[in-house]
Design a protein around this motif. Sequence first.
Motif, mmCIF file in Angstrom:
data_model
loop_
_atom_site.group_PDB
_atom_site.id
_atom_site.type_symbol
_atom_site.label_atom_id
_atom_site.label_comp_id
_atom_site.label_asym_id
_atom_site.label_seq_id
_atom_site.Cartn_x
_atom_site.Cartn_y
_atom_site.Cartn_z
ATOM 1 N N VAL A 17 3.749 4.181 -7.730
ATOM 2 C CA VAL A 17 3.322 2.796 -7.604
ATOM 3 C C VAL A 17 4.335 2.043 -6.743
ATOM 4 O O VAL A 17 5.534 2.034 -7.070
ATOM 5 C CB VAL A 17 3.215 2.131 -8.993
ATOM 6 C CG1 VAL A 17 2.846 0.651 -8.853
ATOM 7 C CG2 VAL A 17 2.194 2.867 -9.853
ATOM 8 N N PRO A 18 3.905 1.432 -5.648
ATOM 9 C CA PRO A 18 4.842 0.648 -4.836
ATOM 10 C C PRO A 18 5.511 -0.434 -5.680
ATOM 11 O O PRO A 18 4.871 -1.070 -6.520
ATOM 12 C CB PRO A 18 3.954 0.036 -3.750
ATOM 13 C CG PRO A 18 2.752 0.937 -3.685
ATOM 14 C CD PRO A 18 2.543 1.418 -5.092
ATOM 15 N N GLN A 19 6.795 -0.633 -5.452
ATOM 16 C CA GLN A 19 7.520 -1.657 -6.187
ATOM 17 C C GLN A 19 7.145 -3.046 -5.664
ATOM 18 O O GLN A 19 6.892 -3.225 -4.465
ATOM 19 C CB GLN A 19 9.023 -1.439 -6.046
ATOM 20 C CG GLN A 19 9.499 -0.120 -6.631
ATOM 21 C CD GLN A 19 9.137 0.013 -8.100
ATOM 22 O OE1 GLN A 19 9.578 -0.772 -8.934
ATOM 23 N NE2 GLN A 19 8.304 0.989 -8.430
ATOM 24 N N PRO A 20 7.094 -4.048 -6.556
ATOM 25 C CA PRO A 20 6.735 -5.407 -6.111
ATOM 26 C C PRO A 20 7.609 -5.914 -4.970
ATOM 27 O O PRO A 20 7.129 -6.627 -4.088
ATOM 28 C CB PRO A 20 6.932 -6.241 -7.387
ATOM 29 C CG PRO A 20 6.721 -5.282 -8.501
ATOM 30 C CD PRO A 20 7.283 -3.974 -8.016
ATOM 31 N N SER A 37 -1.194 1.096 -5.561
ATOM 32 C CA SER A 37 -1.512 2.388 -4.948
ATOM 33 C C SER A 37 -0.666 2.615 -3.705
ATOM 34 O O SER A 37 -0.370 1.672 -2.960
ATOM 35 C CB SER A 37 -2.998 2.451 -4.554
ATOM 36 O OG SER A 37 -3.834 2.168 -5.673
ATOM 37 N N GLY A 38 -0.298 3.875 -3.477
ATOM 38 C CA GLY A 38 0.378 4.226 -2.241
ATOM 39 C C GLY A 38 -0.559 4.131 -1.058
ATOM 40 O O GLY A 38 -1.789 4.020 -1.213
ATOM 41 N N LYS A 39 0.007 4.169 0.160
ATOM 42 C CA LYS A 39 -0.793 3.961 1.366
ATOM 43 C C LYS A 39 -0.540 5.060 2.391
ATOM 44 O O LYS A 39 0.590 5.528 2.533
ATOM 45 C CB LYS A 39 -0.455 2.591 1.979
ATOM 46 C CG LYS A 39 -0.816 1.409 1.097
ATOM 47 C CD LYS A 39 -0.426 0.097 1.730
ATOM 48 C CE LYS A 39 1.032 -0.232 1.543
ATOM 49 N NZ LYS A 39 1.401 -0.524 0.169
ATOM 50 N N TRP A 40 -1.582 5.426 3.084
ATOM 51 C CA TRP A 40 -1.498 6.296 4.254
ATOM 52 C C TRP A 40 -1.954 5.503 5.468
ATOM 53 O O TRP A 40 -2.888 4.686 5.388
ATOM 54 C CB TRP A 40 -2.395 7.522 4.090
ATOM 55 C CG TRP A 40 -1.873 8.571 3.163
ATOM 56 C CD1 TRP A 40 -0.714 8.550 2.450
ATOM 57 C CD2 TRP A 40 -2.509 9.816 2.861
ATOM 58 N NE1 TRP A 40 -0.586 9.697 1.712
ATOM 59 C CE2 TRP A 40 -1.657 10.501 1.945
ATOM 60 C CE3 TRP A 40 -3.689 10.429 3.263
ATOM 61 C CZ2 TRP A 40 -1.979 11.754 1.432
ATOM 62 C CZ3 TRP A 40 -3.998 11.678 2.751
ATOM 63 C CH2 TRP A 40 -3.150 12.343 1.846
ATOM 64 N N TYR A 41 -1.313 5.774 6.602
ATOM 65 C CA TYR A 41 -1.637 5.085 7.845
ATOM 66 C C TYR A 41 -2.054 6.088 8.915
ATOM 67 O O TYR A 41 -1.646 7.253 8.882
ATOM 68 C CB TYR A 41 -0.425 4.301 8.365
ATOM 69 C CG TYR A 41 0.191 3.354 7.367
ATOM 70 C CD1 TYR A 41 -0.421 2.154 7.038
ATOM 71 C CD2 TYR A 41 1.406 3.667 6.749
ATOM 72 C CE1 TYR A 41 0.156 1.281 6.127
ATOM 73 C CE2 TYR A 41 1.986 2.805 5.834
ATOM 74 C CZ TYR A 41 1.358 1.621 5.524
ATOM 75 O OH TYR A 41 1.940 0.769 4.612
ATOM 76 N N SER A 42 -2.850 5.621 9.872
ATOM 77 C CA SER A 42 -3.210 6.439 11.034
ATOM 78 C C SER A 42 -2.872 5.665 12.302
ATOM 79 O O SER A 42 -3.192 4.481 12.425
ATOM 80 C CB SER A 42 -4.701 6.803 11.016
ATOM 81 O OG SER A 42 -5.532 5.662 10.884
ATOM 82 N N LEU A 43 -2.190 6.352 13.240
ATOM 83 C CA LEU A 43 -1.763 5.742 14.490
ATOM 84 C C LEU A 43 -2.422 6.494 15.653
ATOM 85 O O LEU A 43 -1.929 7.543 16.095
ATOM 86 C CB LEU A 43 -0.238 5.796 14.621
ATOM 87 C CG LEU A 43 0.579 4.743 13.873
ATOM 88 C CD1 LEU A 43 0.393 4.841 12.369
ATOM 89 C CD2 LEU A 43 2.055 4.854 14.229
ATOM 90 N N PRO A 44 -3.537 5.983 16.155
ATOM 91 C CA PRO A 44 -4.238 6.687 17.236
ATOM 92 C C PRO A 44 -3.464 6.621 18.548
ATOM 93 O O PRO A 44 -2.986 5.574 18.963
ATOM 94 C CB PRO A 44 -5.566 5.935 17.342
ATOM 95 C CG PRO A 44 -5.281 4.572 16.793
ATOM 96 C CD PRO A 44 -4.243 4.749 15.741
ATOM 97 N N GLY A 45 -3.342 7.777 19.182
ATOM 98 C CA GLY A 45 -2.638 7.866 20.458
ATOM 99 C C GLY A 45 -3.574 8.294 21.570
ATOM 100 O O GLY A 45 -4.804 8.166 21.469
#
Length: 511
Positions: free
Chosen positions: A358-361, A377-385
């Motif tokens: 759990v992300p901390q406040p 909730s944790g997060k995933w990111y996408s970086l289109p190249g």
Amino acid sequence: KPFRLKACQLPRKPSLLPPFLFGRKWASPPKIGMQPPDSARSSIVDQCDESAALLRQSDVNEEARRRCVEEYDGGTDIEAHCSAPGRFRVIGDGSLFLPHRCTQLLWSVPILLALLACLALKRPIFGDRTDASGASGQHGALGGRGRDQVGSDAGGSIVTLDEACHTATLNESCYEAVHWAKTQGIYSNPEWYKDLTNESDIGEFQMAIHKASPEKCPEPCVGGNKDGEVCPPPQVADKYGACNEPKEPSLMTFYMYRAQGKDEYPVKNVNLADLAGVMWYLQREVVGSRPRKFHIERIIRYKVTMKNTDDYFKAFKKQFGPFVAFDEGSARGRSETWEKYGFVVGCQLVDPDIYSYVPQPEDQPGCYPKDSPLCTSGKWYSLPGPCPEEKVDGKTPECIAKWPGGGCPSAVVTGAHDCTYWAEFAGQIMLDDLEGVGDYNTWWITKDSKGGTVPNENIEYSPHLDRGIGMTFWDNGHSVEAGRKRMDAVVKLFKEKFPAMPERLPEPPCF
């Protein structure tokens, strides 16, 4: 409290001061017509001039605060009064607050005549909340300033500072009331919030609540609180310094993380994560295998600046685009999005019920309400190249020219279709150091009777046992507290390895 004058005021120039003044050595008012010694009168004049000069030099002056205490003989309540934020401030038109003793006058015939003259003219002597024109005192323009201001003239004026404004911040009861008003009250009882809509700023809602129920909320400060914190991403400050959801794409800088092996990759056409997201991935996909899946051995941290396109924000009112999973530099099925809205940075939440990270406040102070899935909730990111739909070997010059991706050529992120992010290396830590196993490649392998190498029983984490064998670092994968301790260990190790860099950067919610 400070003696307040309006129409009849004490001039600041020493040559114009009445001859009868209280001196420090006078225990009680002298008889009518009795004059203090020249030395005492000169001392008081000098004190008044010095105090006024100090107050003109800066908004808050420690020497002026000390003089205030000194003039009041060091009383406990007076100490608090003189130490309060905003007690010594030059208000818009140059009006001042002067120490009380500088306004004390001996009883004298000239003063009585002056008072009678004021009464004859029916002009106010003691200030109140309304000036001669009937207008209320002006509100201070900066955080922490008092609200009452007495009118000024060529001879100067005296200001009393009764109450300080304050713009509500997180974890304050007023902020809770304001947030409820903006998110719920405006819909259920719109008649309570005259001239406001759901698009109105937080500060405007606080002002409305203050006017209706002063006991619930103070008046917000125009310009924000003194020494107020910067709004966390993606929020922006309104005229009262209150943090609001943006009405356009925000320029945001925060940390992203990647679990990786020995190989080096450009930070384009890849998936990154926040700290909770990368730990979730390691627990689920990597440390339960022998050897580790994909031979992952380190956590790399990047400082990412991003700003998605105006076209995407106008269409969806979101700071992040849809997440896409890259495999060998390829993510198919999003060409229509990228062509129409640009190469937007994507985001998605991971399931905290699978593994409890759990992300901390403090990592995402702009996320609200704190117990919502968005904030837990944790997060995933996408970086289109460049050429994002093709794998590494299939990225031709023609494809790259047509589909340049969102990576900017420099740290200047514009939010153009082909410039939505910039990532720079911000350190890395090794899993071996994090776990304390020494050398992983010898930790899970042993020699057999013939001198060959075979796996032993050691494993970082067994999903069936919910614990490791030969180590305890990944034990209790479903415990929020255990997950928090593991994330704290990562932050601590990064701090040890890279002490010059911030431990944390506030990150935006995934929306």
